[in-house]
Design a protein around this motif. Structure first.
Motif, PDB file in Angstrom:
ATOM      1  N   ASP A 165       0.654  -0.897  -0.235  1.00 19.54           N
ATOM      2  CA  ASP A 165       0.091   0.421   0.325  1.00 19.54           C
ATOM      3  C   ASP A 165       0.782   0.984  -0.180  1.00 19.54           C
ATOM      4  O   ASP A 165       1.537   1.387   0.164  1.00 19.54           O
ATOM      5  N   TRP A 166       0.281   2.620  -0.690  1.00 20.21           N
ATOM      6  CA  TRP A 166       0.852   3.360   0.196  1.00 20.21           C
ATOM      7  C   TRP A 166       1.216   4.281   1.378  1.00 20.21           C
ATOM      8  O   TRP A 166      -0.054   4.256   1.476  1.00 20.21           O
ATOM      9  N   LEU A 167       2.187   4.668   1.856  1.00 15.79           N
ATOM     10  CA  LEU A 167       2.400   5.594   2.692  1.00 15.79           C
ATOM     11  C   LEU A 167       2.540   6.979   2.634  1.00 15.79           C
ATOM     12  O   LEU A 167       3.129   7.827   2.253  1.00 15.79           O
ATOM     13  N   PRO A 168       1.261   7.598   2.768  1.00 18.73           N
ATOM     14  CA  PRO A 168       1.795   9.080   2.733  1.00 18.73           C
ATOM     15  C   PRO A 168       1.870   9.390   3.674  1.00 18.73           C
ATOM     16  O   PRO A 168       2.150   9.366   5.351  1.00 18.73           O
ATOM     17  N   PRO A 169       2.564  11.169   3.991  1.00 18.66           N
ATOM     18  CA  PRO A 169       3.754  11.853   4.808  1.00 18.66           C
ATOM     19  C   PRO A 169       2.345  11.743   6.133  1.00 18.66           C
ATOM     20  O   PRO A 169       1.295  11.869   5.632  1.00 18.66           O
ATOM     21  N   ALA A 170       3.143  11.116   7.539  1.00 13.19           N
ATOM     22  CA  ALA A 170       2.692  12.793   8.393  1.00 13.19           C
ATOM     23  C   ALA A 170       1.691  13.512   8.544  1.00 13.19           C
ATOM     24  O   ALA A 170       2.488  14.402   7.998  1.00 13.19           O
ATOM     25  N   ALA A 171       1.447  13.948   9.313  1.00  8.29           N
ATOM     26  CA  ALA A 171       0.700  15.337  10.075  1.00  8.29           C
ATOM     27  C   ALA A 171       2.386  15.685  10.138  1.00  8.29           C
ATOM     28  O   ALA A 171       3.345  15.160  10.886  1.00  8.29           O
ATOM     29  N   ASP A 172       2.980  17.249  10.829  1.00 11.96           N
ATOM     30  CA  ASP A 172       4.107  18.165  10.813  1.00 11.96           C
ATOM     31  C   ASP A 172       4.231  17.575  12.449  1.00 11.96           C
ATOM     32  O   ASP A 172       3.074  17.266  13.007  1.00 11.96           O
ATOM     33  N   PRO A 173       4.854  17.217  12.788  1.00 13.41           N
ATOM     34  CA  PRO A 173       5.631  16.977  14.697  1.00 13.41           C
ATOM     35  C   PRO A 173       5.191  18.107  14.817  1.00 13.41           C
ATOM     36  O   PRO A 173       4.665  18.998  15.191  1.00 13.41           O
ATOM     37  N   ALA A 174       4.182  17.243  16.526  1.00  9.55           N
ATOM     38  CA  ALA A 174       3.469  18.353  17.087  1.00  9.55           C
ATOM     39  C   ALA A 174       3.552  17.363  18.808  1.00  9.55           C
ATOM     40  O   ALA A 174       3.700  16.267  18.702  1.00  9.55           O
ATOM     41  N   PRO A 175       3.184  18.387  19.718  1.00 12.98           N
ATOM     42  CA  PRO A 175       3.279  17.372  21.061  1.00 12.98           C
ATOM     43  C   PRO A 175       2.243  16.119  20.921  1.00 12.98           C
ATOM     44  O   PRO A 175       2.192  15.476  21.479  1.00 12.98           O
ATOM     45  N   SER A 176       0.891  16.162  20.430  1.00 13.50           N
ATOM     46  CA  SER A 176      -0.014  15.147  20.411  1.00 13.50           C
ATOM     47  C   SER A 176      -0.541  14.629  18.800  1.00 13.50           C
ATOM     48  O   SER A 176       0.114  15.342  17.981  1.00 13.50           O
ATOM     49  N   ALA A 177      -1.242  13.723  18.575  1.00 14.30           N
ATOM     50  CA  ALA A 177      -1.347  12.950  17.761  1.00 14.30           C
ATOM     51  C   ALA A 177      -2.313  12.307  17.042  1.00 14.30           C
ATOM     52  O   ALA A 177      -2.717  11.331  18.446  1.00 14.30           O
ATOM     53  N   VAL A 178      -3.080  12.340  16.704  1.00 11.75           N
ATOM     54  CA  VAL A 178      -4.360  11.083  16.087  1.00 11.75           C
ATOM     55  C   VAL A 178      -4.402  10.599  15.142  1.00 11.75           C
ATOM     56  O   VAL A 178      -3.654  10.880  13.875  1.00 11.75           O
ATOM     57  N   LEU A 179      -4.233   8.663  15.548  1.00  9.59           N
ATOM     58  CA  LEU A 179      -4.685   8.224  13.672  1.00  9.59           C
ATOM     59  C   LEU A 179      -5.845   7.272  13.879  1.00  9.59           C
ATOM     60  O   LEU A 179      -6.277   6.551  15.127  1.00  9.59           O
ATOM     61  N   PRO A 180      -6.150   8.574  12.723  1.00 11.94           N
ATOM     62  CA  PRO A 180      -8.028   7.886  13.002  1.00 11.94           C
ATOM     63  C   PRO A 180      -7.892   6.137  12.079  1.00 11.94           C
ATOM     64  O   PRO A 180      -7.115   6.022  10.733  1.00 11.94           O
ATOM     65  N   GLY A 181      -9.120   5.812  12.040  1.00 11.16           N
ATOM     66  CA  GLY A 181      -9.441   4.004  11.224  1.00 11.16           C
ATOM     67  C   GLY A 181      -8.566   2.665  11.729  1.00 11.16           C
ATOM     68  O   GLY A 181      -8.505   2.564  10.417  1.00 11.16           O
ATOM     69  N   ILE A 182      -8.821   2.413  13.060  1.00 10.09           N
ATOM     70  CA  ILE A 182      -8.255   1.155  13.292  1.00 10.09           C
ATOM     71  C   ILE A 182      -9.430   0.083  12.860  1.00 10.09           C
ATOM     72  O   ILE A 182     -10.743   0.435  12.686  1.00 10.09           O
ATOM     73  N   PRO A 183      -9.523  -0.814  11.451  1.00  7.62           N
ATOM     74  CA  PRO A 183     -10.685  -1.564  11.018  1.00  7.62           C
ATOM     75  C   PRO A 183     -10.668  -2.278  12.393  1.00  7.62           C
ATOM     76  O   PRO A 183     -10.298  -2.983  13.639  1.00  7.62           O
ATOM     77  N   ALA A 184     -12.223  -2.946  12.520  1.00  2.00           N
ATOM     78  CA  ALA A 184     -12.617  -3.583  13.751  1.00  2.00           C
ATOM     79  C   ALA A 184     -11.849  -5.000  13.584  1.00  2.00           C
ATOM     80  O   ALA A 184     -11.339  -5.969  14.895  1.00  2.00           O
ATOM     81  N   ASP A 185     -11.430  -5.087  12.081  1.00  2.00           N
ATOM     82  CA  ASP A 185     -10.856  -6.797  12.681  1.00  2.00           C
ATOM     83  C   ASP A 185     -10.045  -7.168  12.074  1.00  2.00           C
ATOM     84  O   ASP A 185      -9.117  -7.848  11.839  1.00  2.00           O
ATOM     85  N   ALA A 186      -9.308  -6.291  12.605  1.00  6.97           N
ATOM     86  CA  ALA A 186      -7.414  -5.825  12.495  1.00  6.97           C
ATOM     87  C   ALA A 186      -7.035  -6.926  13.506  1.00  6.97           C
ATOM     88  O   ALA A 186      -6.976  -7.435  14.414  1.00  6.97           O
ATOM     89  N   THR A 187      -6.448  -7.687  12.603  1.00  2.13           N
ATOM     90  CA  THR A 187      -5.050  -8.433  13.175  1.00  2.13           C
ATOM     91  C   THR A 187      -3.970  -8.525  13.614  1.00  2.13           C
ATOM     92  O   THR A 187      -3.567  -9.089  14.722  1.00  2.13           O
TER      93      THR A 187
END
Length: 531
Positions: free
Chosen positions: A289-311
């Motif tokens: 898959d493609w890995l897009p750029p992450a948000a610029d460094p900051a004290p906090s981070a949010v990573l949305p969208g982990i699927p329910a059936d992630a193994t």
């Protein structure tokens, strides 16, 4: 019979944006540091996007979907707007190394080489000079498709009415081989700095960073890899990479170091000019898959969208500053924020990465990861990404979720299908509920827009099947708009298109589209403005 890239057009209609000097929103969602205290927010007049070459596989099919959300614009000229992409050239030697830079020796795969070792660098001209997915109407997607293994990278721009929120989704289904599965990417805007936590030079993984220059002047780029012990890049290995105008340079990350490392971070710095950048990861066992750029460094981070059936979920965080970072790790679930067992606090050393195997963290309930400074007062910046697996054994597929920006005014993701789309909305702050209007556009082949409003309780995650256009034909776009008084909200879209027994999927974050700029009031000091 091979399909060539096909372009579809629609009737022109809409409003143009107002001209004016403007201060762009700063990374992370806030206003630029020196932005004026007051002014009028108006639509942008021009947007630029870059789509990397999708695949060299003979058994890959790629669909491009372009879209611009409808919206009010002001000004004398209210009927103009164009948006289209053009093929770019490629500069590479026989190992995919940039012009003038050496890769690993062709005979034994070890040590430093030179461009001459692998064959003289060459510029490969674009395969087609016709515009791709030209868009002339806001509110309705336009699609194009190709199955050519020589499909080029694309660069282009939108202006007038179509500039605010213009987005292009690149979705590739690879039937077999390393990287098989579904590979998706929202084409990126050019910039001068990018972070990619989660890259790998380990055996079995093949990661390329694609550097694409959309402009008429050369760009000069430096690449640096960091791991758990600090810098991994061999001396001079990633420095002074020239990306010619309207050209793409793919760089194999394993040529930058002799160390095989999983869970590394790539830092891309542009010395002159600007580029679009994205990493394409392929694995012999878990697809690609493609890995897009992450948000610029900051004290906090949010990573949305982990699927329910992630193994299996792997977190890679990097602290790029001069201080160590201590962050609290929480999973936003449908009912609230929880702390993963044994992971109260994550310590990330300055200039290094930390990798954590979160395993099947969601356990049947979709979630999003929320990283915040720990209680010791640490405010050192971090950025992060997740590698997510679905399936088991020989039927595993991977995708990536980088830290992303919040949706402040509006965010859009194209290429949603009648089946397989899941929209995630997360309100990461307790007590700050988010109210979000979600609009499903007209379909690329027909259908009428539909709008639905969702409320996300503060500190929770909501994963839903998104609304669909009435009478849908083709694919459609989703536009996310927080309503007045809403708390912070982040979004992501999962597209799942199974291939036989393979749970093929891809996840795209939906950050704010930065479709507006702040025009200062008359009499303000314009020297404070940034562009």
């Amino acid at each position: 019979m091979k399909r060539t890239i096909i372009s579809l057009t629609a009737a022109a209609a809409a409003l143009a944006a107002v001209t004016g000097v403007a201060a762009l929103a700063a990374p992370g969602g806030g206003a630029a540091a020196a932005a004026p205290a007051s002014g009028t927010r108006l639509p942008v007049q021009r947007s630029t996007l870059v789509c990397p070459a999708p695949s060299s596989s003979e058994v890959a099919d790629t669909t491009y979907t372009a879209f611009a959300p409808p919206g009010a614009a002001t000004g004398a000229d209210t009927k103009k707007g164009t948006a289209q992409l053009q093929p770019a050239g490629t500069v590479a030697d026989s190992h995919g190394n940039p012009a003038g830079k050496g890769g690993k020796d062709a005979k034994d795969g070890k040590g430093k080489g030179t461009a001459a070792d692998a064959g003289a660098p060459q510029t490969v001209p674009p395969a087609d000079t016709k515009p791709v997915v030209p868009l002339q109407q806001a509110g309705k997607p336009v699609t194009a498709a190709t199955d050519s293994p020589d499909a080029p990278a694309l660069t282009g721009s939108a202006d007038g009415l179509l500039a605010p929120g213009w987005t292009v989704q690149q979705t590739t289904a690879v039937a077999a081989g390393s990287g098989r599965g579904l590979q998706g990417l929202t084409c990126t805007a050019p910039d001068t700095q990018f972070w990619f936590p989660g890259v790998s030079t380990a055996a079995g993984r093949t990661d390329y960073v694609h550097l694409t220059n959309p402009d008429a002047i050369p760009a000069v780029v430096d690449l640096e890899l960091r791991g758990k012990d600090g810098a991994l890049t061999e001396s001079g290995g990633g420095e002074d990479i020239t990306v010619p105008p309207h050209t793409t340079v793919p760089v194999l990350l394993s040529t930058l170091t002799t160390t095989a490392v999983d869970g590394a971070a790539l830092h891309v710095t542009v010395r002159s000019g600007r580029i679009g950048a994205a990493v394409q990861a392929a694995d012999a066992k878990t697809g690609g898959d493609w890995l897009p750029p992450a948000a610029d460094p900051a004290p906090s981070a949010v990573l949305p969208g982990i699927p329910a059936d992630a193994t299996d979920v792997q977190l890679v965080a990097v602290a790029p500053g001069d201080a160590d970072a201590d962050v609290t790790v929480q999973l936003a679930t449908p009912t609230g924020l929880i702390t993963p067992a044994g992971l109260d606090t994550l310590h990330v050393k300055s200039g290094m990465t930390t990798t954590v195997d979160l395993k099947d963290i969601t356990k049947g309930e979709a979630g999003s990861l929320v990283l915040t400074p720990s209680g010791d007062g640490s405010t050192a910046p971090i950025t992060a990404a997740l590698r997510v697996l679905r399936g088991k054994g020989d039927s595993q597929e991977m995708a990536f979720i980088p830290a992303t920006r919040p949706v402040e005014a509006r965010g859009t993701v194209a290429d949603n299908r009648a089946k397989g789309s899941t929209l995630t909305l997360v309100a990461p702050e307790k007590g700050k509920d988010a109210t979000v209007k979600v609009t499903a556009s007209a379909g690329s082949g027909g259908g009428s827009p539909v709008t639905k409003t969702f409320t996300v309780k503060g500190g929770t995650n909501l994963a839903v099947q998104p609304p669909q256009p009435s009478g849908l034909k083709g694919s459609y776009a989703l536009t996310v708009e927080p309503q007045s008084g809403s708390g912070p909200v982040y979004a992501a879209r999962m597209l799942a298109l199974p291939q036989g027994g393979l749970p093929a999927f891809t996840i795209q974050p939906v950050p704010d589209d930065r479709g507006s700029v702040l025009v200062p009031t008359a009499g303000q000091d314009l020297s404070l403005l940034t562009r």
